[in-house]
Design a protein around this motif. Structure first.
Motif, PDB file in Angstrom:
ATOM      1  N   MET A  76       0.737  -1.261   0.170  1.00 25.78           N
ATOM      2  CA  MET A  76       0.616  -0.265   0.160  1.00 25.78           C
ATOM      3  C   MET A  76       0.989   1.343  -0.451  1.00 25.78           C
ATOM      4  O   MET A  76       1.184   1.539   0.916  1.00 25.78           O
ATOM      5  CB  MET A  76      -1.245   0.051   1.356  1.00 25.78           C
ATOM      6  N   TYR A 135     -10.803 -11.269  -0.857  1.00 22.08           N
ATOM      7  CA  TYR A 135     -10.716  -9.509  -1.312  1.00 22.08           C
ATOM      8  C   TYR A 135     -11.769  -9.776   0.486  1.00 22.08           C
ATOM      9  O   TYR A 135     -12.343 -10.320   0.754  1.00 22.08           O
ATOM     10  CB  TYR A 135     -11.191  -9.127  -1.758  1.00 22.08           C
ATOM     11  N   TRP A 140     -10.674  -4.164   6.373  1.00 19.27           N
ATOM     12  CA  TRP A 140     -10.549  -3.132   6.375  1.00 19.27           C
ATOM     13  C   TRP A 140      -9.895  -2.108   7.796  1.00 19.27           C
ATOM     14  O   TRP A 140      -9.133  -1.515   7.961  1.00 19.27           O
ATOM     15  CB  TRP A 140      -9.312  -2.385   5.495  1.00 19.27           C
ATOM     16  N   ASN A 153     -16.164  -3.207  -1.959  1.00 14.19           N
ATOM     17  CA  ASN A 153     -15.282  -4.351  -3.101  1.00 14.19           C
ATOM     18  C   ASN A 153     -15.568  -5.179  -3.363  1.00 14.19           C
ATOM     19  O   ASN A 153     -16.746  -5.695  -2.691  1.00 14.19           O
ATOM     20  CB  ASN A 153     -13.848  -4.644  -1.823  1.00 14.19           C
ATOM     21  N   ASN A 205     -13.206  -5.553  -8.443  1.00 14.07           N
ATOM     22  CA  ASN A 205     -12.501  -4.774  -8.537  1.00 14.07           C
ATOM     23  C   ASN A 205     -12.818  -4.459  -6.566  1.00 14.07           C
ATOM     24  O   ASN A 205     -12.858  -4.052  -5.411  1.00 14.07           O
ATOM     25  CB  ASN A 205     -13.238  -2.981  -8.220  1.00 14.07           C
ATOM     26  N   THR A 233      -9.649  -3.844  -5.029  1.00 18.43           N
ATOM     27  CA  THR A 233      -8.713  -2.996  -4.166  1.00 18.43           C
ATOM     28  C   THR A 233      -9.449  -1.264  -4.338  1.00 18.43           C
ATOM     29  O   THR A 233      -8.949  -0.967  -4.387  1.00 18.43           O
ATOM     30  CB  THR A 233      -7.531  -3.020  -4.955  1.00 18.43           C
ATOM     31  N   LYS A 234     -10.675  -1.575  -4.626  1.00 21.52           N
ATOM     32  CA  LYS A 234     -11.863  -0.749  -4.573  1.00 21.52           C
ATOM     33  C   LYS A 234     -11.465   1.263  -3.361  1.00 21.52           C
ATOM     34  O   LYS A 234     -11.552   2.198  -3.501  1.00 21.52           O
ATOM     35  CB  LYS A 234     -13.083  -0.879  -4.576  1.00 21.52           C
ATOM     36  N   VAL A 252      -9.215   0.398   0.122  1.00 21.29           N
ATOM     37  CA  VAL A 252      -7.760  -0.185   0.669  1.00 21.29           C
ATOM     38  C   VAL A 252      -7.035   0.683   1.474  1.00 21.29           C
ATOM     39  O   VAL A 252      -7.625   1.831   0.790  1.00 21.29           O
ATOM     40  CB  VAL A 252      -7.252  -1.242   0.168  1.00 21.29           C
ATOM     41  N   GLU A 307      -4.671   3.338   1.708  1.00 16.23           N
ATOM     42  CA  GLU A 307      -3.324   3.857   0.989  1.00 16.23           C
ATOM     43  C   GLU A 307      -2.655   4.073   2.047  1.00 16.23           C
ATOM     44  O   GLU A 307      -2.525   5.735   3.357  1.00 16.23           O
ATOM     45  CB  GLU A 307      -3.472   5.259   0.398  1.00 16.23           C
TER      46      GLU A 307
END
Ligand code: NAG
Ligand code: NAG
Ligand code: NAG
Length: 658
Positions: free
Chosen positions: A1, A524, A530, A617, A621, A623-624, A626, A628
Motif C-alpha cells: 500500500m 478479498y 480493512w 470491494n 474491483n 481494491t476499490k 483499501v 493507502e
C-alpha cells in the motif's frame, strides 16, 4: 500500500467537486477545524485480548472455505442413512447402459454407514474412451494449481480385479491435470482397502474435479474420499491465502465455532465436539441445519484449537449449553451436557499422560496442552426458558474445576445488571450506519462504580442492510470504525471485540456482509475488514487520554490515541485514529502534553476512503476501498498542525517517538 500522488490529487479534485455539490445540497459547513490534545502521562492499558475474530461455520466459511478439504460429501453421508440416498454433488461419468450408481450401507465405519456402489456394465471394448465412473466437483469447483501436490485418500472394494484411474480434470471433464492408475487383484479387493496416493498437477483449473474411472466390468464400492492440498498453512489443513488475511488482523482471540452453528435449529444437529475429534474417516459429520449445509467435521474441535494456536489467538470456545434454536434440555437433565463441557476443557488443557481426554489429544498429535481461558456458555440464549438455571450449572462446574477460566454469559449487562455471576457478557448488535454511530455513546454511559461487574465482550457487531442483499458499504464500515474507537476509549468496561461474520464463500451467501469473501481460489476483504486492520496494534496498547475539540454543530468526528511498541523496529509509536463522518474535510491539530515536541514526528499516515459511500470491494474491483499509506522521512518535517482529514474517511496518523 503506497500512495500514488497523482491519483490522490485526482481523488482530491473529485472529492472537492462532490464536496461543493453536497454542501449545496445539505447546507453543510465548510471544512472543520478540530484539535486533539493528548495526555502522554496516561497509563491505562487496553486489555491484552481486546481485538479478535469470530469464526462461525456459516456461508461455507470452513467447509469449502478455510478448511482446505476439496471433496464435498466425502463419506456419502450428506444424503442421510437411506438406500438409495442423495449423493450430491457427486456425478456419474457414463450413461445408463454403461454404469449405474447407488448407495448402500456397506461401509466399514460404524459411525459412517453409507458407501457408494457403482455397477459397471461395459468392458474395455464397449466402455467409452476414458471409461466410466464417478466425479466430485468439490465446493463449486476444486482449485487445482500446476506444480502443486494433492494427497488423495479413499477406501475401495470391488467384485473382481480393480483397474481404475484416479484423476484431477478440468471443469469440462476433458483436460487431465493429474492422474494415477489404481490397481489391485480380486483377492485383495474383496475387503475394504485404504488407498493413499498423491497427485501432482501438470495444469491449473480453479473449477476442477476429482474422478475415478474404469473400463472393467464389475462392481466397485467407494467410501471416505479425501483430497487435500499438501500446501496448507503449516501443513495443518488451512487455506493459506485465507490464513494470511486472518494473520494480517493480528487477532488476539478466536471465538468459535458459532453462532447458531453451536446450537443447531434442533439439538439433534448441534455441534457436538466429541463427534468431531479422532480419525476423519470415523467422524459422522452433521447437518448444519441453521445454515443449511452438510459439515463433514474435518474442521473439528482439535482443528479449531490448532487454528487459534496458529493465529497466536486465545480460543474462546462457545459450548453448547443444552439448547437448539427450537428445543432445549431441562435443568434436571443438564448434567451430561455439563460433563461434555468439562471433558472438552480437559481435552484442551489436560495432562498428556495422566488425564483421559488430555491423553487423547496427545494421541491425536498435540501433546502440549492448549491455552484455553474463555468459555462462552451458549450463544444468544439469554431470553430462553432455562437459560439462567442451566447457566449456573455450567458456571459452577467450570469455576470449581478451572477457577482461572473466564465465563461468558449471553445476557446483555449493558442494559440491566446480571442476576447471575459472569466474567464477561456477550453484546451483539447488527444495525444501520446511524445505529452504529448512536452506539458510540453506549459504553461511555456504563456505571464505573462496580469494579467487579462483568465486562462487555462485543462478540458480534456489523452494519447490515436490512435486506441482507449488499456485500457491505464503505459508509457502514466507517460507522463501524467510529464504534471501534468508542470501544477503545471504553476498554475499561469492554474487554473484547470481534466483527461478524468473518467469511463468506461467494457461492453460499446466507448472511452478508462478511469481512472476507472468497471462492475456490480468490478472496478479498470488504471495507469492514480493512477497518479492522487499523486496530491490530490496539490489544495491550496504552490508551492515551485525549480530548477532541470541534468547532462545529454536529460532531461526527471521532478520535483516539494509543501508544504501542513495534517490537521488530524497537520503536514506540503514538497512533492517532480519526473517523470523519462528514461531507467536509477537517483540519486537525494534534498536541501532546508531557512530551518534548521535538522528540516526536509524523512517520506515516494511512487513509481509508472512497467517494462512493454506498460502494464496497467486489471480485471485479477488490481494491476499490483499501488503506493507502504515505510515509514521511525526516526531511518532510511534517507539522502536527493543519493535518487534513478527508471527508468520509478513516485515517491513522503514526507518530514515532525518539
Ligand atoms: C479554521 O482555523 C483557521 C485558522 O487556523 C481559520 O482561519 C478558519 O476560519 C477556521 N475555520 C473554521 C470553519 O472555523
Ligand atoms: C475443455 O477445456 C480445455 C482446456 O481449457 C479446452 O482445450 C477444450 O477445448 C475444452 N473442451 C470443451 C469440450 O469445452
Ligand atoms: C443495536 O443498536 C441500535 C442502535 O443503537 C439499537 O436501536 C438496538 O436496540 C440495538 N440492538 C440490540 C440487540 O441491542
Amino acid at each position: 500500500m503506497t500512495t500514488n500522488n497523482h491519483m490522490t490529487s485526482a481523488l482530491f479534485l473529485l472529492l472537492g467537486t462532490l464536496l461543493i455539490l453536497s454542501q449545496t445540497c445539505l447546507g453543510d459547513d465548510h471544512h472543520r477545524n478540530a484539535s486533539l490534545s493528548i495526555d502522554m502521562s496516561s497509563r491505562r492499558l487496553i486489555p491484552n485480548n481486546f481485538f479478535g475474530i469470530f469464526f462461525e461455520e456459516i456461508n461455507h466459511a470452513g467447509v469449502g472455505g478455510l478448511w482446505a478439504e476439496l471433496v464435498s460429501n466425502r463419506g456419502f453421508e450428506a444424503g442421510g442413512r437411506h438406500v438409495p440416498s442423495m449423493i450430491s454433488p457427486w456425478g456419474m461419468i457414463g450413461d445408463e447402459k454403461t454404469i449405474s450408481i447407488t448407495t448402500d450401507m456397506s461401509s466399514q465405519f460404524k459411525t459412517n454407514p453409507m458407501a457408494l456402489r457403482m455397477d459397471v456394465h461395459c468392458n474395455p471394448t464397449t466402455c467409452p474412451p476414458g471409461g466410466v465412473g464417478t466425479y466430485n466437483p468439490g465446493y463449486w469447483g476444486m482449485n487445482i494449481e500446476e506444480g502443486k501436490t494433492y494427497k488423495v485418500t479413499f477406501y475401495v472394494k470391488s467384485s473382481g480385479d480393480l483397474k481404475a484411474v484416479l484423476s484431477l480434470v478440468g471443469k469440462n471433464g476433458t483436460e487431465v491435470l493429474a492422474f494415477k492408475h489404481i490397481g489391485a487383484d480380486a483377492e485383495k479387493m474383496k475387503k475394504w482397502t485404504k488407498i493413499e496416493t498423491t497427485l501432482t498437477a501438470t495444469g491449473s483449473d480453479s473449477k476442477a474435479r476429482l474422478q475415478l474411472t474404469t473400463s472393467q466390468k464389475g462392481i466397485i464400492w467407494l467410501d471416505q474420499v479425501s483430497a487435500m492440498p499438501t500446501d496448507t498453512y503449516k501443513g495443518h489443513g488451512f487455506r493459506k491465502d485465507l490464513m494470511k488475511k486472518l494473520l494480517n488482523l493480528k487477532p488476539r482471540f478466536l471465538r468459535f465455532p458459532g453462532g447458531c452453528y453451536v446450537e443447531g435449529n434442533t439439538l439433534a444437529n448441534a455441534f457436538r465436539w466429541k463427534e468431531t475429534v479422532g480419525p476423519w474417516e470415523e467422524r459422522p459429520g452433521h447437518l448444519n441445519d441453521v445454515w443449511n449445509y452438510w459439515s463433514d467435521d474435518g474442521l473439528g474441535y482439535l482443528e479449531y484449537l490448532q487454528l487459534a494456536e496458529d493465529l497466536g489467538a486465545e480460543p474462546v470456545w462457545v459450548i453448547n449449553n443444552g439448547f437448539g434454536l427450537l428445543d432445549s434440555v431441562d435443568t434436571p437433565l443438564i448434567k451430561p451436557f455439563v460433563q461434555e463441557m468439562l471433558d472438552s476443557i480437559e481435552f484442551a488443557r489436560g495432562n498428556a499422560k495422566t488425564s483421559k481426554w488430555g491423553s487423547l489429544r496427545a494421541k491425536l498429535g498435540h501433546p502440549a496442552p492448549f491455552s484455553l481461558k474463555y468459555i462462552a456458555i451458549g450463544n444468544e440464549d439469554c431470553g430462553k426458558p432455562n437459560y439462567r438455571e442451566n447457566y449456573v450449572k455450567f458456571y459452577n462446574a467450570v469455576k470449581k474445576a478451572y477457577p482461572d477460566i473466564k465465563t461468558i454469559s449471553n445476557c446483555d449487562a449493558s442494559k440491566k445488571d446480571l442476576d447471575h455471576p459472569a466474567d464477561l457478557y456477550d453484546y451483539h448488535n447488527y444495525t444501520s450506519p446511524q445505529g452504529m454511530l448512536d452506539n458510540t455513546r453506549l459504553f461511555g454511559k456504563m456505571s464505573r462504580n462496580k469494579p467487579h461487574a462483568p465486562k462487555a465482550f462485543v462478540s458480534e457487531y456489523a452494519v447490515t442492510d436490512p435486506t441482507y442483499k449488499l456485500d457491505g458499504t464503505f459508509k457502514g464500515a466507517l460507522a463501524e470504525a467510529a464504534f471501534l474507537l468508542s470501544l477503545e476509549k471504553n476498554s475499561d468496561v469492554v474487554e473484547m471485540v470481534s466483527y461478524a461474520p468473518l467469511f463468506m464463500n461467494q457461492n453460499d451467501r446466507k448472511w452478508s456482509p462478511d469481512a472476507i469473501v472468497f471462492n475456490s481460489d480468490k478472496s478479498y476483504g470488504i471495507a469492514s475488514y480493512w477497518v479492522q486492520t487499523f486496530f491490530k496494534e490496539s490489544s495491550g496498547a496504552v490508551l492515551l487520554d485525549s480530548h477532541l475539540r470541534i468547532h462545529a454543530k454536529d460532531d461526527n468526528i471521532y478520535a483516539t490515541a494509543v501508544k504501542w511498541t513495534d517490537k521488530t523496529e524497537k520503536k514506540n509509536y503514538v497512533t492517532v485514529k480519526v473517523v470523519n463522518f462528514n461531507h467536509a474535510s477537517a483540519n486537525l491539530d494534534i498536541s501532546l502534553d508531557g512530551v518534548d515536541r521535538k522528540s516526536i514526528k509524523l512517520a506515516r499516515q494511512t487513509v481509508l476512503t472512497t467517494d462512493d459511500l454506498e460502494g464496497d470491494n467486489t471480485f471485479d474491483n477488490p481494491t476499490k476501498v483499501v488503506p493507502e499509506t504515505s510515509r514521511f522521512n525526516s526531511k518532510d518535517k511534517k507539522s502536527l498542525h493543519d493535518l487534513v482529514v478527508e471527508p468520509f474517511s478513516f485515517t491513522a496518523f503514526d507518530l514515532v517517538l525518539n
